[in-house]
Design an enzyme around this catalytic site. Sequence first.
Site, PDB file in Angstrom:
ATOM      1  CB  CYS A   1      -0.576  -0.320   0.840  1.00 21.93           C
ATOM      2  SG  CYS A   1      -1.977  -1.543   1.488  1.00 21.93           S
TER       3      CYS A   1
ATOM      4  CG  HIS B   1      -3.303   3.313   2.376  1.00 24.11           C
ATOM      5  ND1 HIS B   1      -3.516   3.022   1.094  1.00 24.11           N
ATOM      6  CD2 HIS B   1      -2.789   2.488   3.542  1.00 24.11           C
ATOM      7  CE1 HIS B   1      -4.167   1.632   1.006  1.00 24.11           C
ATOM      8  NE2 HIS B   1      -3.855   1.481   2.769  1.00 24.11           N
TER       9      HIS B   1
ATOM     10  CG  ASN C   1      -6.237  -1.025   1.351  1.00 25.66           C
ATOM     11  OD1 ASN C   1      -5.750  -0.190   0.404  1.00 25.66           O
ATOM     12  ND2 ASN C   1      -5.671  -1.614   2.265  1.00 25.66           N
TER      13      ASN C   1
END
Length: 324
Positions: free
Chosen positions: A113, A251, A281
């Site tokens: 990520c 994020h 996500n």
Amino acid sequence: MMRSLIIGTGSHAPPRVIKNQDLERIVDTSDEWITSRTGIKERRIVDGETTNDIATKAAKSALKAAGVSPKEIDLIVVGTVTPEMLFPSTACFVQSHIGANRGIPAFDVSAACSGFLYALDVADKYIRTGIHKKALVIGVDLFSKIIDWKDRNTCVLFGDGAGAVVLSAEKGKRGILSTHIHADGHYWKTLYTPLAICSSPLHHKTPEHSYMKMQGNELFKIAVRTMGEACQEALDRNGLKAGDISLLIPHQANMRIIKATGERLGMPEEKIYINLDKYGNTSAGSIPLALDEAVKNGMVKSGDIILFAAFGGGLTWASALVRW
């Protein structure tokens, strides 16, 4: 001083929408359970598209916004942990699909990520040295292909998406002020995906299923700490305070992590960009996708100070500070 100026942004999210109510028919969960614990209402899932496809679409969108021909790009860096193939890299496919010149460097960066910020760090350093003039940086992941759709603790969290930026070497005060990337492999078991490769007859070992595995509680604590540290590191490096930040684009992993990071910095909610509810996500795709939305929504103006922060499997964490 030569800086990397972001002159164009782009993104692509698959058109297929999976709402929380759709997941109720797959696993033992509910819209209320997902929303209260994550802040996610829906996510996008590919239907026939590949990592190469959505990375290319995001790249073309960014090039169009920048008014730059693919022939002007002299570096392509892609952050991803879900490439379509082990090799060639996603970046090589993008190079071919957009019609960039042969001979330019094109490669992937693996930082889960944190992948987009890692890729941004690499491209920025190439530009600062004067080696390259215009770079294409992409964050893309298709986690729908590596999560266990029978595991309600993970399948509700993720979606597919891509985002991209075009960097241009420019002199002046605008551009990327600093980037900061970190890792601690001691915590790799908190978030990982085994590689499913068929064993040879000499190995006598059955390969694992390549589903993502996550230790959610431990990961949450580390994420809040490292995101906060990375943000503060970027501010300290540039002699700034949280009040100087125009917009924080974190994020998009979990609403509780985002809020905790904002509280740690003392930033008001209106200065934190959130689109987690619509996309879930999207791993390396999340920050550039959110940035592209913020730009298109008129939330980013010339002279604004934008702070990015991420954490991911590795464990990795990163931040970047940009004067728009």
